[in-house]
Design an enzyme around this catalytic site. Structure first.
Site, short mmCIF file in Angstrom:
data_model
loop_
_atom_site.label_atom_id
_atom_site.label_comp_id
_atom_site.label_asym_id
_atom_site.label_seq_id
_atom_site.Cartn_x
_atom_site.Cartn_y
_atom_site.Cartn_z
N TYR A 1 -17.73 19.67 -11.70
CA TYR A 1 -18.18 18.28 -11.89
C TYR A 1 -19.15 17.93 -10.76
O TYR A 1 -18.81 18.10 -9.58
CB TYR A 1 -16.94 17.38 -11.89
CG TYR A 1 -17.17 15.92 -11.93
CD1 TYR A 1 -17.90 15.31 -12.95
CD2 TYR A 1 -16.63 15.09 -10.94
CE1 TYR A 1 -18.09 13.94 -12.99
CE2 TYR A 1 -16.81 13.72 -10.98
CZ TYR A 1 -17.55 13.15 -12.00
OH TYR A 1 -17.72 11.79 -12.03
N LYS B 1 -9.90 9.10 -17.67
CA LYS B 1 -10.19 9.72 -18.97
C LYS B 1 -8.98 9.60 -19.90
O LYS B 1 -8.67 8.52 -20.34
CB LYS B 1 -10.61 11.19 -18.80
CG LYS B 1 -11.50 11.46 -17.60
CD LYS B 1 -12.84 10.80 -17.68
CE LYS B 1 -13.65 11.10 -16.42
NZ LYS B 1 -14.57 10.05 -16.07
N ASP C 1 -9.19 20.88 -10.94
CA ASP C 1 -9.50 19.67 -11.70
C ASP C 1 -9.06 19.96 -13.14
O ASP C 1 -9.70 20.70 -13.86
CB ASP C 1 -11.00 19.37 -11.62
CG ASP C 1 -11.37 18.06 -12.32
OD1 ASP C 1 -10.65 17.65 -13.24
OD2 ASP C 1 -12.41 17.47 -11.96
N ARG D 1 0.83 -1.23 0.00
CA ARG D 1 0.00 0.00 0.00
C ARG D 1 0.86 1.27 0.00
O ARG D 1 0.41 2.33 -0.45
CB ARG D 1 -0.92 -0.05 1.22
CG ARG D 1 -1.70 1.20 1.48
CD ARG D 1 -2.95 0.99 2.32
NE ARG D 1 -2.83 0.17 3.50
CZ ARG D 1 -2.19 0.50 4.62
NH1 ARG D 1 -1.57 1.65 4.73
NH2 ARG D 1 -2.19 -0.32 5.66
C1 PLP Z 1 -14.11 16.70 -14.91
C2 PLP Z 1 -14.16 15.40 -14.20
N1 PLP Z 1 -13.47 15.27 -13.06
C3 PLP Z 1 -13.50 14.12 -12.37
C4 PLP Z 1 -14.21 13.03 -12.80
C5 PLP Z 1 -14.25 11.79 -11.96
O1 PLP Z 1 -13.48 10.76 -12.47
P1 PLP Z 1 -13.77 9.23 -12.09
O2 PLP Z 1 -14.93 8.81 -12.91
O3 PLP Z 1 -12.48 8.55 -12.41
O4 PLP Z 1 -14.07 9.20 -10.63
C6 PLP Z 1 -14.92 13.11 -13.99
C7 PLP Z 1 -15.69 11.94 -14.48
O5 PLP Z 1 -16.52 12.02 -15.35
C8 PLP Z 1 -14.91 14.33 -14.70
O6 PLP Z 1 -15.63 14.49 -15.84
#
Ligand code: PLP
Length: 399
Positions: free
Chosen positions: A113, A210, A185, A58
């Site tokens: 988000y 992504k 983000d 871990r």
């Molecule tokens: C802009 C953005 N940030 C974070 C996330 C979250 O990612 P995860 O699906 O890997 O938790 C997403 C997922 O769609 C996203 O569009």
């Protein structure tokens, strides 16, 4: 890389060389995937003194180290280290938990988000932290929203689904003058197209699910931190026992090697399809900061080196049934959440219900498109057939 590089290298080259040490692995190009929990010490003395390069699965393995090193190099010189998390949302929540305490106040864009918002309204509120949502295009006026206990300004550009562009250097300047940290983000642009640390960000978050993964087959997230914020980030992630499975770490590292070429193709094809949408009579507006018509274009041009393949379209008012007919006709666009993979996607969305600082009134039904790595002409053909189906469903003649 084992050999010392002889000159400064460009980002695409760095993606290929970073986090690699073939000499340590019998000359093999890639690091092995360590499936590991327990690590054995040679002697009792070594165990008592924790004398080993690694201590426990871990806490890090050669696989996680290779990925962390590669991500750190991608984020640039101001990045002091990276934490690996099991999803993008876990990366967001870990970054927020690392930087805020009970009694703190944070500022979050209204276009964030949505699960980030859910985290702020749920776990974060329960722990005694308070969130104020702000208009994402607020710029330096964000100064008016600060309280004595404002600890963090969260930014995300462009906005999730709605694609508002934020003036991050201006917001970061105000935040730092007020003694707050800036968390971003940066999933949409990635460090290739937005140099977050150079623009004043203290912690850069990516949903590696992504573009880093790039093939719609892993869950992964990461937070890159500057020297001031890295200790609290690492402590939080270790204390919560958060770690990533070895196969997903390996696939993230493999995805990184091709990120440069994939993203360039998503960027160019995305713009091509966005421009095509702009000319369609059924379309009211295309929400893509790379388009000259977009209100955020100036900032995008100033601060970003490119765009990804994700944008939204506002249709002229029409029935729900005809929008569904459009989407149901598409054969190359899957109807699914997430994005950043090799394939094209479309979803319907509506932000009306949960916005609090701004009003979401785009003027018609809205859909978000992810432009994958297919030939853009094939995608346009698919969308044309979608519009024909829309016309049939609404009783209009097709063009
Ligand atoms: C802009 C953005 N940030 C974070 C996330 C979250 O990612 P995860 O699906 O890997 O938790 C997403 C997922 O769609 C996203 O569009």
């Amino acid at each position: 890389m084992t050999k010392k590089l002889k000159a400064p290298i460009k980002p695409d080259t760095r993606l290929v060389t970073s986090g690699r040490d073939p000499e340590a692995y019998h000359g093999f190009v890639n690091p092995p995937v360590y499936h590991a929990s327990t690590l054995l010490y040679p002697t009792a003395e070594d165990q008592v003194a924790h004398r080993a390069r690694y201590n426990y699965g871990r806490r890090g393995t050669p696989t996680s180290e290779a990925l962390e090193n590669a991500l750190r190099e991608m984020s640039g010189e101001a990045c002091a280290g990276v934490a690996l998390l099991p999803s993008g949302l876990a990366a967001i929540s870990a970054a927020l938990l690392a930087t805020s305490r009970a009694g703190d106040h944070i500022l979050v864009p209204d276009s964030v988000y949505r699960p980030t918002r859910n985290f702020c309204e749920g776990v974060f509120k329960r722990l005694g932290a308070q969130t104020t949502y702000y208009d994402p295009v607020i710029g330096t006026d964000i100064a008016k929203l600060f309280k004595p206990n404002t600890r963090v300004v969260f930014v995300e550009a462009p906005g999730s689904q709605s694609f508002e562009m934020q003036d991050i250097p201006a917001i970061a300047k105000v935040a730092h003058e007020k003694g707050a940290l800036v968390l971003m983000d940066n999933t949409w642009a990635t460090p290739l197209y937005f140099r977050a640390f150079e623009k004043g960000v203290d912690m850069e978050i990516q949903a590696g699910t992504k573009y880093i993964g790039g093939h719609s087959d892993i869950m992964f997230g990461c937070v890159s931190a500057n020297a001031a914020t890295l200790p609290t980030l690492k402590d939080t992630v270790y204390s919560m026992g958060l770690c990533v499975g070895p196969d997903d770490m390996y696939l993230a590292l493999r995805g990184l090697r091709t990120l440069g070429v994939r993203l360039e193709r998503h960027y160019q094809s995305g713009l091509r399809v966005a421009r095509w949408f702009e000319q369609r009579p059924e379309v009211l507006r295309v929400l893509h900061p790379g388009l000259e018509s977009d209100p955020g274009h100036k900032i995008w041009k100033r601060d970003f080196n490119g765009a990804s393949g994700l944008f939204s379209v506002v249709f002229k008012p029409t029935s729900e049934q005809s929008v569904h007919a459009f989407l149901n006709e598409l054969a190359l666009f899957g109807l699914g959440f997430s994005w950043g993979g090799f394939e094209s996607l479309a979803i319907l969305f509506d932000c009306t219900e949960y916005r609090t600082a701004t009003k979401w009134a785009p003027g018609g039904p809205t859909a978000r498109f992810h432009i994958g790595l297919e030939d853009p002409e094939d995608l346009i053909g698919d969308l044309e057939r979608g519009f024909d189906a829309m016309a049939r469903a609404s009783g209009r003649k097709t063009s």
